[in-house]
Design a protein around this motif. Structure first.
Motif, short mmCIF file in Angstrom:
data_model
loop_
_atom_site.label_atom_id
_atom_site.label_comp_id
_atom_site.label_asym_id
_atom_site.label_seq_id
_atom_site.Cartn_x
_atom_site.Cartn_y
_atom_site.Cartn_z
N ASP A 71 46.17 33.43 201.89
CA ASP A 71 45.20 34.02 202.82
C ASP A 71 44.66 33.02 203.84
OD1 ASP A 71 45.45 36.46 201.56
OD2 ASP A 71 43.78 36.10 200.19
N ILE A 72 45.10 31.77 203.75
CA ILE A 72 44.64 30.74 204.70
C ILE A 72 45.81 30.41 205.62
CG2 ILE A 72 43.61 28.46 204.94
CD1 ILE A 72 42.64 28.72 202.06
N LEU A 73 45.75 30.92 206.83
CA LEU A 73 46.86 30.78 207.78
C LEU A 73 46.77 29.42 208.47
CD1 LEU A 73 49.12 32.77 208.51
CD2 LEU A 73 47.82 33.37 210.56
N THR A 74 47.77 28.57 208.24
CA THR A 74 47.75 27.23 208.85
C THR A 74 49.14 26.60 208.81
OG1 THR A 74 46.69 25.05 208.79
CG2 THR A 74 47.19 26.07 206.68
N GLN A 75 49.37 25.73 209.77
CA GLN A 75 50.54 24.85 209.74
C GLN A 75 50.10 23.41 210.01
OE1 GLN A 75 53.11 26.56 212.69
NE2 GLN A 75 51.80 26.01 214.42
N ASP A 76 48.79 23.21 209.92
CA ASP A 76 48.21 21.90 210.18
C ASP A 76 48.43 20.96 208.99
OD1 ASP A 76 46.28 20.14 211.78
OD2 ASP A 76 45.27 20.27 209.84
N LYS A 77 48.85 19.74 209.27
CA LYS A 77 49.13 18.78 208.21
C LYS A 77 47.87 18.42 207.42
CE LYS A 77 51.47 14.38 207.31
NZ LYS A 77 52.18 13.22 207.91
N GLY A 78 46.73 18.31 208.11
CA GLY A 78 45.48 17.99 207.43
C GLY A 78 45.09 19.06 206.42
N MET A 79 45.29 20.32 206.78
CA MET A 79 44.99 21.40 205.85
C MET A 79 45.96 21.39 204.67
SD MET A 79 42.29 23.15 206.63
CE MET A 79 42.51 24.73 205.80
N LYS A 80 47.21 21.06 204.92
CA LYS A 80 48.19 20.99 203.83
C LYS A 80 47.80 19.89 202.83
CE LYS A 80 51.00 24.21 205.32
NZ LYS A 80 52.27 23.88 205.99
N LEU A 81 47.25 18.79 203.35
CA LEU A 81 46.78 17.73 202.45
C LEU A 81 45.60 18.20 201.60
CD1 LEU A 81 46.98 14.60 204.81
CD2 LEU A 81 48.47 15.13 202.88
N VAL A 82 44.73 19.01 202.19
CA VAL A 82 43.62 19.60 201.44
C VAL A 82 44.17 20.47 200.30
CG1 VAL A 82 41.74 21.28 201.54
CG2 VAL A 82 41.94 19.53 203.31
N PHE A 83 45.20 21.28 200.62
CA PHE A 83 45.80 22.15 199.60
C PHE A 83 46.39 21.32 198.46
CE2 PHE A 83 46.91 25.55 203.02
CZ PHE A 83 45.56 25.80 203.19
N GLN A 84 47.08 20.24 198.80
CA GLN A 84 47.69 19.39 197.77
C GLN A 84 46.62 18.76 196.89
OE1 GLN A 84 50.16 16.68 200.04
NE2 GLN A 84 51.94 18.01 199.86
N TYR A 85 45.53 18.33 197.50
CA TYR A 85 44.44 17.73 196.72
C TYR A 85 43.85 18.75 195.76
CZ TYR A 85 39.85 15.84 195.59
OH TYR A 85 38.74 15.42 194.91
#
Length: 475
Positions: free
Chosen positions: A155-169
């Motif tokens: 439900d979180i639409l993104t292709q931003d690398k910073g947001m992907k790092l948040v997801f991984q954390y």
């Protein structure tokens, strides 16, 4: 009392006395809220249980028939060095304790030890194991650059690398029992992140959300802790609070930075003691939920001015994520624009309008003080006013025109890069640099570039033409 622990691994108690196993299990569950407990009376079965139940912590007696605690300790250390072993013995022998520590035991306690000291030692071992597992998972995710559970962030639409790092954390700390602090500007999606944390945790209980902004102290207590019948005038029946409703799940407190100091004290006590009293009741209830909190406030500033307690902050920030503002995720803007326009068209019963090619470029140069929430509102407003095939940019231009979108001195300085001992550029050269930067950001669109520079489009067009004339050799 200690706060509740929900380790992502099993805790195995090994002792040949069944009565001790029962009483010790009850102590861990009631006094500390530790779950995932397994017991073993026969030390010969211990290794099979460690492998079968993914044990992370072993509480081991020394004197047992068949296989002694010291022998079992050596076998566990050799075959499962990642498992922490705490000796809980009836013998107060210094030499034995030293020998066990040298052999790899995490700690050594006497069964008659003070209850709080024993529980604190076990809690410390669990926290260290969780930190090891989190670091291990973070390294795996970092090097693989993948998500184990991408569906949690669908439900979180993104292709931003910073947001992907948040997801991984968040994936790496998902099964931790520690609380999570989410920070970020209003409209960045803190509620969606809280939902993802709950989904990743695997907890069977619900996600219960409470916005505490502007809540006074008495209402805060009643909302979180509930009340007993007759606690105050009008309390005709008992009511469970949000803490109890979130039992086995996640309690999400939004806008925690707005909480009054009196309410902060009550929240701190809940986290420290792991228990609370409903209003009008003298019987405590245990906290049985993971706490996730969020704020758009700068808690460092609020700590400095005394409006937010430092001890509460340190309790909350064991795991912390800071969500980037939309203006720092420019590649997400076209993606979100299409999504919100499609969503607005569906809800309003209309066909999705065609997006002018200038619109994504315009929005990528807008600061978006309201972040994702503001973009969604603009899209719905634009679709509701839409007539024809191509979407009008009027709603979006109005938002941009009402904002300060000119290039700041700090931004200009970033691309001048002139050494201190180097002559400064002329005013003419400086103006050309600003024009070039604006045209670059606007992808060659003069209307957007003029807005960035804070001048009219005809003025920019005239300047560009004069520059072109100067650059063209005279015939």
């Amino acid at each position: 009392m200690s706060v509740n622990l929900y380790p992502a691994f099993g805790v195995l108690l090994i002792d040949d006395e069944a009565s001790f196993l029962r009483s010790f299990s009850l102590l861990l569950e009631t006094a500390a809220g530790i779950n995932h407990i397994y017991t073993c009376e026969d030390s010969r079965q211990a290794m099979d249980m460690i492998e079968k139940h993914s044990i992370g912590l072993v509480l081991l007696d020394i004197n047992m028939p068949h296989l002694s605690g010291e022998a079992l300790l050596s076998e566990i250390v050799e075959r499962h060095p990642e498992v922490h072993v705490i000796i809980v013995s009836g013998l107060n022998q210094l030499e034995t304790a030293i020998s066990c520590i040298r052999s790899g035991a995490f700690d050594y306690f006497i069964k008659s030890s003070e209850e709080k000291r024993l529980i604190d030692g076990i809690k410390r071992a669990i926290e260290m194991q969780e930190m090891r597992l989190e670091n291990q998972e973070m390294r795996r995710l970092f090097f693989s650059d993948t998500l184990k559970h991408p569906e949690a962030f669908a439900d979180i639409l993104t292709q931003d690398k910073g947001m992907k790092l948040v997801f991984q954390y968040l994936e790496s700390v998902s099964e931790s029992s520690r609380h999570v602090l989410i920070t970020g500007e209003s409209g960045t999606g803190k509620e969606a992140i809280a939902q993802a944390i709950h989904d990743l945790s695997g907890r069977t209980g619900p996600l219960v959300s409470v916005n505490v902004a502007g809540v006074d102290d008495s209402f805060f207590s009643d909302t979180l802790f509930g009340h007993a019948r007759g606690a105050f005038s009008g309390a005709d029946q008992a009511r469970s609070g949000m803490v109890e409703q979130a039992s086995g799940g996640t309690l999400f407190l939004d806008e925690i930075g707005d909480l009054s100091l009196a309410s902060q004290v009550k929240l701190l006590r809940l986290l420290q003691e792991g228990e609370y009293y409903p209003l009008g009741s003298d019987k405590p209830k245990r906290l049985n939920a993971r706490l996730v909190v969020a704020t758009h406030q700068n808690l460092d500033t609020k700590q400095a001015d005394g409006s937010f307690r430092k001890d509460l902050y340190y309790r909350l920030c064991t795991h912390q994520v800071d969500l980037p503002a939309l203006r720092k995720r420019p590649t997400d803007i076209p993606l979100l624009l299409e999504y919100f326009l499609e969503k607005a068209a569906q809800e309003l019963g209309r066909s999705k309008p065609t997006v002018p090619k200038e619109l994504p470029v315009l929005l990528q140069n807008y600061a978006f003080p309201g972040n994702v929430r503001e973009l969604q509102a603009l899209c719905f407003d634009a679709v509701s006013r839409h007539r024809g095939d191509i979407l009008s940019m009027a709603v979006f231009k109005r938002a941009c025109d009402n904002a300060d979108v000119s290039i700041s001195p700090e931004t200009a300085d970033a691309f001048f890069q002139y050494p201190v001992d180097h002559p400064l550029p002329t005013l003419q050269k400086s103006a050309d640099l600003l024009v070039d930067e604006a045209m670059k950001r606007a992808n060659g669109n003069q209307s957007i570039a003029a807005r960035l520079l804070g001048i009219s489009q005809p003025a920019l067009s005239k300047r560009l033409k004069s520059r072109k004339g100067l650059e063209t050799p005279s015939e």
